[in-house]
Design an enzyme around this catalytic site. Structure first.
Site, PDB file in Angstrom:
ATOM      1  N   VAL A 121      57.582   1.371 -54.113  1.00 17.83           N
ATOM      2  CA  VAL A 121      58.765   1.981 -53.507  1.00 17.83           C
ATOM      3  C   VAL A 121      59.402   2.889 -54.544  1.00 17.83           C
ATOM      4  O   VAL A 121      59.601   2.489 -55.695  1.00 17.83           O
ATOM      5  CB  VAL A 121      59.779   0.916 -53.034  1.00 17.83           C
ATOM      6  N   ASP A 143      60.187 -13.145 -41.480  1.00 16.63           N
ATOM      7  CA  ASP A 143      60.097 -13.160 -42.949  1.00 16.63           C
ATOM      8  C   ASP A 143      61.472 -12.933 -43.570  1.00 16.63           C
ATOM      9  O   ASP A 143      61.630 -12.151 -44.506  1.00 16.63           O
ATOM     10  CB  ASP A 143      59.113 -12.100 -43.435  1.00 16.63           C
ATOM     11  N   LYS A 152      58.683   4.113 -49.233  1.00 10.68           N
ATOM     12  CA  LYS A 152      57.708   3.029 -49.313  1.00 10.68           C
ATOM     13  C   LYS A 152      56.315   3.638 -49.158  1.00 10.68           C
ATOM     14  O   LYS A 152      55.996   4.244 -48.144  1.00 10.68           O
ATOM     15  CB  LYS A 152      57.964   1.998 -48.222  1.00 10.68           C
TER      16      LYS A 152
END
Length: 581
Positions: free
Chosen positions: A363, A474, A377
């Protein structure tokens, strides 16, 4: 000593030919300005950072389309730099100007000065210890002019103004490079048959900033240029030039023609027609209509039939992402960014701009030409799983808008690159502050409560308020980003799943996520739902309250994770309270 009597005349002519026709070098700069923000010492950290910056700009600017800005080092020795080549130069000329002249001259002309600007015919170099990207700087400028005078100064000035105005509009509105050239052809052929012009801004300026910059140096035109056959003004952020001869390479961006002075438009009297001619005209008109009307009617009917057939078919869309539907791709087409824009923004993905790296890839921090800071990213070329995550994240995040979700600004799928562009969040991820013994001191109970509330609002939006019902799968401290005011933003939707209609639960054979944050039914049976995210949120809340990582308890004598540890402590507290009573 060799006498000229022994040198043959043809050899002497060849020598002169080589001397006068040898390739010119950039020579002395036409614009030099030293900064006023202090000096640095020899062999200091700032000098080391400056050398790194200059080498990077010299080697990478020509590879990045002729413009590059970069940042090297950390405060107080941080240095900002920018290099730009003239828009009509090729990569070889660009590299030669920067590496052969600019990076050699600047540290000498402004010796030990923390800031400098040097400009040549073909390139410009600027650096400073103060951030100057995306700002208009025209207060200090260099003015040059041709010593020859024109015979009709007022008319010449009018034509020049018209030409420069036209190419300024072109550079601002039609060129991402903020560069344009133009040619004005004078139809009278005398006294100045052709005038050529050029304008350029640094590419970190927005269109409105470029317009402002050029207006600052063009209006009013400097008095030194009045009545001169050519002239130029060079400032730090933009420049212009005009001459009566062609001084740039390639065809002009615009070609205009100046009408003869005081030439009235010709008046053409309407033709007179005899009665016989009028009759013939009416007959001809009738024949044309008799033929045209059936043809037009047939064309309309055929068009209607084709439209009806087309509407019955599903539209074909070329999918840049494998496995995505046309509707998914249509939702993100407006977010497509050029690879050149992102190379400029990140200094060609330099190490100095890298924010971090994970299983997905790296990143990078960047700065768009309009002044917005971004995080890029970059998918690792060797990560097949990362590609699926990128596709999933792109399709989902493009449809989501909430203050507590990280905002997707764009995507790039050019030159074998797969890049997602997000808003830049200056305080990085929650784990970098929460689990740092020094940094977490800034997280008082009020701020921790604010972070917990923001995360819960983001989850509620994903689960209930958005048009889509999304399970993140997540949720953890490293996927919570904090802005300048410590407002939390949920990020990384690579593992997220979309629920449709009244669906409340799903089962998968591939359990993915981070152990310690995953609900027991998901780990053991692959069952996930909104409750799975709520469980992860609960673990995250315990981390925020205790300031300790979930993984810190893996070697604890009490338990294997933070949930068991807190449960044990509560149980012990309750038991002790009952015994005391």
């Amino acid at each position: 000593m060799v006498s000229f009597r022994h040198v043959s005349f043809p050899f002497f002519l060849c020598l002169l030919f080589l001397i006068f026709l040898s390739p010119p070098t950039a020579g002395d700069p036409i614009y030099t300005h030293c900064g006023s923000t202090g000096n640095y010492a020899a062999n200091s950290t700032y000098e080391t950072n400056l050398n790194l910056l200059l080498r990077s700009l010299a080697s990478n600017t020509s590879l990045s389309g002729g413009f590059l800005n970069a940042t090297v080092g950390q405060i107080p020795d941080q240095i900002y730099g920018l290099a730009m080549c003239r828009g009509d130069t090729n990569a070889s000329v660009c590299r030669s100007c920067l590496s052969g002249d600019a990076i050699q001259d600047a540290p000498q002309l402004c010796a030990y000065n923390k800031g400098a600007i040097v400009g040549y015919d073909d390139c410009l170099l600027r650096y400073s210890n103060q951030r100057f990207f995306s700002t208009v700087a025209t207060s200090v400028r260099e003015i040059k002019w041709n010593v020859k005078n024109v015979t009709d100064a007022s008319r010449f000035a009018k034509i020049v103004d018209e030409l420069m105005s036209a190419i300024t509009d072109w550079a601002v509105s039609n060129s991402t490079r903020r560069f344009a050239t133009g040619q004005m052809v004078n139809s009278t052929k005398a006294p100045f048959p052709q005038i050529y012009g050029l304008v350029q801004c640094t590419q970190d300026l927005s269109p409105s900033q470029c317009q402002q910059c050029l207006q600052n140096i063009l209006e009013p035109r400097p008095t030194q240029l009045e009545g001169k056959e050519g002239g130029r003004v060079v400032a730090a952020s933009c420049n212009f030039r005009y001459e009566i001869y062609k001084f740039f390479d390639g065809a002009p961006s615009l070609r205009l023609e100046e009408p003869p002075e005081n030439a009235p438009a010709p008046v053409v009297p309407p033709p007179t027609k005899t009665p016989e001619e009028e009759g013939k005209k009416k007959k001809a008109t009738g024949m044309v209509l008799a033929i045209a009307i059936p043809l037009v009617t047939a064309f309309v009917l055929i068009s209607i039939i084709c439209i009806c057939i087309t509407r019955r078919r599903k539209p074909f869309v070329k999918l840049p992402l494998d496995g995505s539907s046309p509707k998914e791709i249509a939702s993100v087409e407006s977010l497509l960014l050029d690879i050149s824009t992102l190379r400029f923004a990140t200094a060609n993905f330099s190490e100095e701009n890298k924010l971090g790296e994970g299983g997905f890839g790296a990143v990078y921090k960047g700065l768009l030409p309009d002044g917005r800071e971004i995080a890029v990213k970059r998918l690792s070329a060797t990560s097949s799983q990362g590609f699926r995550e990128l596709r999933n994240e792109l399709v989902l995040v493009a449809k989501l808008q909430h203050r507590n979700l990280v905002r997707l600004l764009g995507v790039c799928l050019e030159e074998q690159e797969k890049l997602l562009v997000y808003e830049y969040v200056p305080n990085r991820s929650l784990d970098t502050i929460l689990f740092d013994r020094e940094k977490r001191e800034q997280l008082n109970w009020g701020k921790r409560n604010k972070i917990i509330g923001g995360i819960s609002r983001g989850l509620q939006y994903l689960h209930e308020e958005s048009q889509l019902k999304i399970i993140h799968r997540d949720l953890k401290a490293s996927n919570i980003l904090l802005d300048a005011d410590l407002n939390p933003k949920i990020s990384d939707f690579g593992l997220a799943r979309l629920f449709g209609g009244d669906q409340t639960q799903c089962t998968t054979n591939q359990v993915v996520g981070t152990f310690g944050y995953m609900a027991p039914e998901y780990v053991m049976h692959g069952q996930f739902s909104i409750k799975s995210d709520v469980y992860s949120f609960g673990v995250l809340v315990l981390e925020i309250v205790t300031g300790r990582k979930n993984s810190d308890f893996s070697n604890s004598e009490y338990s294997e994770d933070i949930v068991s540890y807190v449960s044990f402590q509560l149980h012990k507290y309750i038991c002790c309270s009952v015994l005391d009573d």
